[in-house]
Design a protein around this motif. Structure first.
Motif, PDB file in Angstrom:
ATOM      1  N   MET A   1      18.101  -6.257 -31.816  1.00 51.91           N
ATOM      2  CA  MET A   1      17.751  -5.334 -32.879  1.00 51.91           C
ATOM      3  C   MET A   1      16.613  -4.429 -32.412  1.00 51.91           C
ATOM      4  SD  MET A   1      15.362  -7.377 -35.602  1.00 51.91           S
ATOM      5  CE  MET A   1      13.671  -7.782 -35.173  1.00 51.91           C
ATOM      6  N   ARG A   2      16.297  -3.388 -33.199  1.00 52.48           N
ATOM      7  CA  ARG A   2      15.216  -2.461 -32.911  1.00 52.48           C
ATOM      8  C   ARG A   2      13.981  -2.850 -33.721  1.00 52.48           C
ATOM      9  NH1 ARG A   2      15.369   1.100 -28.982  1.00 52.48           N
ATOM     10  NH2 ARG A   2      14.888   2.971 -30.177  1.00 52.48           N
ATOM     11  N   ALA A   3      12.820  -2.725 -33.094  1.00 55.10           N
ATOM     12  CA  ALA A   3      11.577  -3.066 -33.776  1.00 55.10           C
ATOM     13  C   ALA A   3      10.434  -2.289 -33.150  1.00 55.10           C
ATOM     14  CB  ALA A   3      11.303  -4.564 -33.699  1.00 55.10           C
ATOM     15  N   THR A   4       9.349  -2.197 -33.888  1.00 51.25           N
ATOM     16  CA  THR A   4       8.156  -1.468 -33.455  1.00 51.25           C
ATOM     17  C   THR A   4       7.206  -2.404 -32.723  1.00 51.25           C
ATOM     18  OG1 THR A   4       8.353  -0.033 -35.381  1.00 51.25           O
ATOM     19  CG2 THR A   4       6.236  -0.044 -34.246  1.00 51.25           C
ATOM     20  N   LEU A   5       6.670  -1.918 -31.602  1.00 44.49           N
ATOM     21  CA  LEU A   5       5.653  -2.648 -30.851  1.00 44.49           C
ATOM     22  C   LEU A   5       4.487  -1.727 -30.561  1.00 44.49           C
ATOM     23  CD1 LEU A   5       8.683  -3.604 -29.578  1.00 44.49           C
ATOM     24  CD2 LEU A   5       7.178  -5.288 -28.525  1.00 44.49           C
ATOM     25  N   ILE A   6       3.305  -2.304 -30.491  1.00 46.69           N
ATOM     26  CA  ILE A   6       2.109  -1.558 -30.112  1.00 46.69           C
ATOM     27  C   ILE A   6       1.662  -2.048 -28.743  1.00 46.69           C
ATOM     28  CG2 ILE A   6       0.612  -3.161 -31.419  1.00 46.69           C
ATOM     29  CD1 ILE A   6      -1.283  -0.719 -31.838  1.00 46.69           C
ATOM     30  N   TYR A   7       1.446  -1.088 -27.836  1.00 45.04           N
ATOM     31  CA  TYR A   7       1.021  -1.402 -26.472  1.00 45.04           C
ATOM     32  C   TYR A   7      -0.451  -1.086 -26.242  1.00 45.04           C
ATOM     33  CZ  TYR A   7       5.737  -2.344 -24.745  1.00 45.04           C
ATOM     34  OH  TYR A   7       6.970  -2.906 -24.507  1.00 45.04           O
ATOM     35  N   GLY A   8      -1.020  -0.306 -27.125  1.00 39.40           N
ATOM     36  CA  GLY A   8      -2.416   0.087 -26.970  1.00 39.40           C
ATOM     37  C   GLY A   8      -2.726   1.213 -27.921  1.00 39.40           C
ATOM     38  N   ALA A   9      -3.955   1.697 -27.854  1.00 45.27           N
ATOM     39  CA  ALA A   9      -4.362   2.789 -28.740  1.00 45.27           C
ATOM     40  C   ALA A   9      -3.449   3.993 -28.547  1.00 45.27           C
ATOM     41  CB  ALA A   9      -5.807   3.165 -28.465  1.00 45.27           C
ATOM     42  N   GLY A  10      -2.844   4.454 -29.636  1.00 43.58           N
ATOM     43  CA  GLY A  10      -1.967   5.616 -29.574  1.00 43.58           C
ATOM     44  C   GLY A  10      -0.627   5.369 -28.933  1.00 43.58           C
ATOM     45  N   ASP A  11      -0.331   4.131 -28.585  1.00 42.13           N
ATOM     46  CA  ASP A  11       0.907   3.818 -27.846  1.00 42.13           C
ATOM     47  C   ASP A  11       1.807   2.908 -28.680  1.00 42.13           C
ATOM     48  OD1 ASP A  11       2.894   3.390 -26.006  1.00 42.13           O
ATOM     49  OD2 ASP A  11       1.600   2.531 -24.458  1.00 42.13           O
ATOM     50  N   ILE A  12       2.602   3.524 -29.551  1.00 45.27           N
ATOM     51  CA  ILE A  12       3.564   2.817 -30.390  1.00 45.27           C
ATOM     52  C   ILE A  12       4.964   3.099 -29.849  1.00 45.27           C
ATOM     53  CG2 ILE A  12       4.609   2.712 -32.699  1.00 45.27           C
ATOM     54  CD1 ILE A  12       1.927   1.459 -32.763  1.00 45.27           C
ATOM     55  N   ARG A  13       5.770   2.059 -29.691  1.00 41.47           N
ATOM     56  CA  ARG A  13       7.122   2.237 -29.167  1.00 41.47           C
ATOM     57  C   ARG A  13       8.113   1.467 -30.049  1.00 41.47           C
ATOM     58  NH1 ARG A  13       5.873   0.778 -22.766  1.00 41.47           N
ATOM     59  NH2 ARG A  13       3.736   1.642 -22.751  1.00 41.47           N
ATOM     60  N   VAL A  14       9.316   1.987 -30.128  1.00 43.61           N
ATOM     61  CA  VAL A  14      10.414   1.302 -30.809  1.00 43.61           C
ATOM     62  C   VAL A  14      11.387   0.845 -29.735  1.00 43.61           C
ATOM     63  CG1 VAL A  14      12.260   1.491 -32.502  1.00 43.61           C
ATOM     64  CG2 VAL A  14      10.098   2.682 -32.885  1.00 43.61           C
ATOM     65  N   GLU A  15      11.585  -0.449 -29.633  1.00 37.15           N
ATOM     66  CA  GLU A  15      12.363  -1.020 -28.535  1.00 37.15           C
ATOM     67  C   GLU A  15      13.352  -2.057 -29.051  1.00 37.15           C
ATOM     68  OE1 GLU A  15       8.920  -0.665 -25.068  1.00 37.15           O
ATOM     69  OE2 GLU A  15       9.376  -2.640 -25.911  1.00 37.15           O
ATOM     70  N   ASN A  16      14.250  -2.448 -28.174  1.00 34.33           N
ATOM     71  CA  ASN A  16      15.158  -3.552 -28.466  1.00 34.33           C
ATOM     72  C   ASN A  16      14.412  -4.870 -28.285  1.00 34.33           C
ATOM     73  OD1 ASN A  16      17.570  -2.073 -28.998  1.00 34.33           O
ATOM     74  ND2 ASN A  16      17.777  -1.690 -26.803  1.00 34.33           N
ATOM     75  N   VAL A  17      14.557  -5.746 -29.237  1.00 31.41           N
ATOM     76  CA  VAL A  17      13.959  -7.085 -29.179  1.00 31.41           C
ATOM     77  C   VAL A  17      15.027  -8.092 -29.573  1.00 31.41           C
ATOM     78  CG1 VAL A  17      11.662  -6.193 -29.766  1.00 31.41           C
ATOM     79  CG2 VAL A  17      13.171  -7.019 -31.578  1.00 31.41           C
ATOM     80  N   PRO A  18      14.827  -9.376 -29.282  1.00 34.81           N
ATOM     81  CA  PRO A  18      15.836 -10.370 -29.652  1.00 34.81           C
ATOM     82  C   PRO A  18      16.054 -10.420 -31.164  1.00 34.81           C
ATOM     83  CG  PRO A  18      14.306 -11.279 -28.046  1.00 34.81           C
ATOM     84  CD  PRO A  18      13.731  -9.971 -28.474  1.00 34.81           C
ATOM     85  N   ASP A  19      17.302 -10.607 -31.569  1.00 35.80           N
ATOM     86  CA  ASP A  19      17.588 -10.786 -32.986  1.00 35.80           C
ATOM     87  C   ASP A  19      16.884 -12.037 -33.492  1.00 35.80           C
ATOM     88  OD1 ASP A  19      19.227  -8.590 -32.995  1.00 35.80           O
ATOM     89  OD2 ASP A  19      21.076  -9.738 -32.730  1.00 35.80           O
ATOM     90  N   PRO A  20      16.336 -12.005 -34.704  1.00 37.94           N
ATOM     91  CA  PRO A  20      15.687 -13.205 -35.240  1.00 37.94           C
ATOM     92  C   PRO A  20      16.721 -14.283 -35.557  1.00 37.94           C
ATOM     93  CG  PRO A  20      15.793 -11.504 -36.918  1.00 37.94           C
ATOM     94  CD  PRO A  20      16.269 -10.871 -35.649  1.00 37.94           C
ATOM     95  N   VAL A  21      16.311 -15.524 -35.381  1.00 34.37           N
ATOM     96  CA  VAL A  21      17.157 -16.673 -35.720  1.00 34.37           C
ATOM     97  C   VAL A  21      16.307 -17.674 -36.487  1.00 34.37           C
ATOM     98  CG1 VAL A  21      18.677 -16.388 -33.717  1.00 34.37           C
ATOM     99  CG2 VAL A  21      16.633 -17.825 -33.525  1.00 34.37           C
ATOM    100  N   LEU A  22      16.951 -18.549 -37.233  1.00 36.82           N
ATOM    101  CA  LEU A  22      16.235 -19.591 -37.965  1.00 36.82           C
ATOM    102  C   LEU A  22      15.626 -20.581 -36.979  1.00 36.82           C
ATOM    103  CD1 LEU A  22      18.873 -20.265 -40.775  1.00 36.82           C
ATOM    104  CD2 LEU A  22      16.767 -18.929 -40.983  1.00 36.82           C
ATOM    105  N   HIS A  23      14.322 -20.824 -37.121  1.00 37.40           N
ATOM    106  CA  HIS A  23      13.637 -21.817 -36.288  1.00 37.40           C
ATOM    107  C   HIS A  23      13.391 -23.110 -37.051  1.00 37.40           C
ATOM    108  CE1 HIS A  23      11.676 -18.667 -33.360  1.00 37.40           C
ATOM    109  NE2 HIS A  23      12.996 -18.690 -33.298  1.00 37.40           N
ATOM    110  N   GLU A  24      13.034 -22.974 -38.317  1.00 33.95           N
ATOM    111  CA  GLU A  24      12.684 -24.118 -39.144  1.00 33.95           C
ATOM    112  C   GLU A  24      13.561 -24.133 -40.390  1.00 33.95           C
ATOM    113  OE1 GLU A  24      10.540 -26.284 -38.149  1.00 33.95           O
ATOM    114  OE2 GLU A  24       9.688 -25.152 -36.451  1.00 33.95           O
ATOM    115  N   PRO A  25      13.740 -25.303 -41.008  1.00 35.62           N
ATOM    116  CA  PRO A  25      14.556 -25.357 -42.226  1.00 35.62           C
ATOM    117  C   PRO A  25      13.932 -24.614 -43.408  1.00 35.62           C
ATOM    118  CG  PRO A  25      13.530 -27.483 -41.780  1.00 35.62           C
ATOM    119  CD  PRO A  25      13.304 -26.644 -40.568  1.00 35.62           C
ATOM    120  N   THR A  26      12.670 -24.218 -43.268  1.00 33.42           N
ATOM    121  CA  THR A  26      11.986 -23.457 -44.322  1.00 33.42           C
ATOM    122  C   THR A  26      12.058 -21.945 -44.089  1.00 33.42           C
ATOM    123  OG1 THR A  26       9.940 -23.843 -43.092  1.00 33.42           O
ATOM    124  CG2 THR A  26      10.392 -25.300 -44.957  1.00 33.42           C
TER     125      THR A  26
END
Length: 344
Positions: A1-26
């Motif tokens: 999926m696509r998501a926003t990441l910050i690399y530093g001051a003034g450096d915002i990027r939208v990149e592909n990241v792993p799709d979220p999955v259930l980790h816990e039953p909650t």
């Protein structure tokens, strides 16, 4: 999926990241319908040291439940939900006291392996205690105002409540950002008699008047203090809602507080010490506020939003797609946008 990441001051990027999955039953998985950029996101945007690996960012979102863990009840796939800006179990002793921001089993979005809100989907820990189901469809015209329940409207409300705002109260709101405007809205909703908004951006202060401000003071520093005192017969106001977080703002707040009054600060403080000395002691001025437990207020504020009695979503003056998020950050930093709404 696509998501926003910050690399530093003034450096915002939208990149592909792993799709979220259930980790816990909650856990629950939520497909994001709307998210946004917060004024507090601008602090790392302006000062974060550069890094080779970006971090997820964003803490305000609403969306649709896609899946839930085995221990999650009360939520099913297809439910539209809003997430407060801190996730919490809503059952520990702090949560029961209305302090979900101190939950013993909670945490912050975009930290310690938890997704940020500025993306296409989010794994929500402690989903049953965190998410609030909304009785609307995915295309509801109320989505911007409902999104405000994740942070800015409850934060403005928290500022007003902790300052003791009520009928016949006089109030000064410092800051014409989204939180300051929501503080005006909250003060009006709680019955304040006079609401002075200190801000110098006319488009924003005009919205503040629509939200309930009776007076606007554009001056700053000593001139601004003098103007507020003039509007209050020389006394200042019972409550001062400080929604900026910078030292000049808190200094102004103490200067315009009435004797026996209360200063509430919800602007994340960017100063190491509170400038509160003998003069404030002599006048019996109280300092309160802090990070807002948004989850504690959502059920209280939701009916008025659903009924159209308040429209906090009007603070969103810019709407962008996910790929435009870097430009959205710059627009907010440049003060050409009040608050940016993201439609992934």
């Amino acid at each position: 999926m696509r998501a926003t990441l910050i690399y530093g001051a003034g450096d915002i990027r939208v990149e592909n990241v792993p799709d979220p999955v259930l980790h816990e039953p909650t856990d629950a998985l939520v497909r994001v319908l709307r998210s946004c950029i917060c004024g507090s996101d601008l602090w790392p945007y302006g000062s974060r040291p550069a890094s080779e690996q970006g971090d997820r960012i964003g803490h305000e979102f609403l969306g649709v439940v896609e899946d839930t863990g085995a221990d999650v009840s009360g939520l099913t796939a297809g439910d539209v939900v809003v997430a407060p800006f801190v996730w919490a179990d809503n059952t520990c002793d702090f949560c029961r006291e209305g302090l979900q921001t101190s939950c013993r089993h909670g945490g912050f979005w975009g930290a310690n392996g938890v997704d940020g809100g500025q993306g296409e989907a989010v794994r929500v820990p402690q989903a049953q205690g965190t998410l609030v189901k909304l009785p609307v469809g995915e295309d509801s015209a109320l989505l911007p105002s409902l999104l405000s329940l994740s942070d800015v409207f409850p934060t403005g409300h928290h500022c007003a409540v902790t300052a003791g705002v009520g009928p016949r109260t006089t109030v000064t709101v410092i800051g014409d950002g989204a939180v300051g405007l929501c503080a005006v809205l909250a003060a009006k909703r709680l019955g304040a008699e006079q609401i002075i908004l200190m801000g110098r951006h006319q488009g924003r202060t005009d919205l503040g008047r629509d939200f309930g401000a009776t007076d606007v003071v554009a001056e700053r520093g000593d001139e601004g203090v003098a103007k507020v005192l003039e509007l209050t017969g020389g006394d200042g106001t019972h409550a001062v809602l400080e929604c900026v977080g910078l030292r000049p703002a808190i200094e102004t707040a103490f200067a315009v507080a009435r004797s026996g009054g209360t200063v509430s600060r919800v602007g994340a403080p960017q100063y190491p010490e509170v400038p509160m000395g003998f003069e404030e002691f002599r006048r019996n001025v109280t300092l309160t506020g802090g990070i807002a437990p948004a989850r504690a207020y959502i059920e209280e504020l939701l009916p008025d939003v659903l009924a159209g009695e308040v429209e906090p979503g009007r603070v969103f003056d810019t709407v962008i797609g996910l790929d435009e998020v870097p430009a959205g950050y710059q627009a907010m930093a440049d003060r050409t946008a009040l608050k940016v709404l993201i439609r992934p």
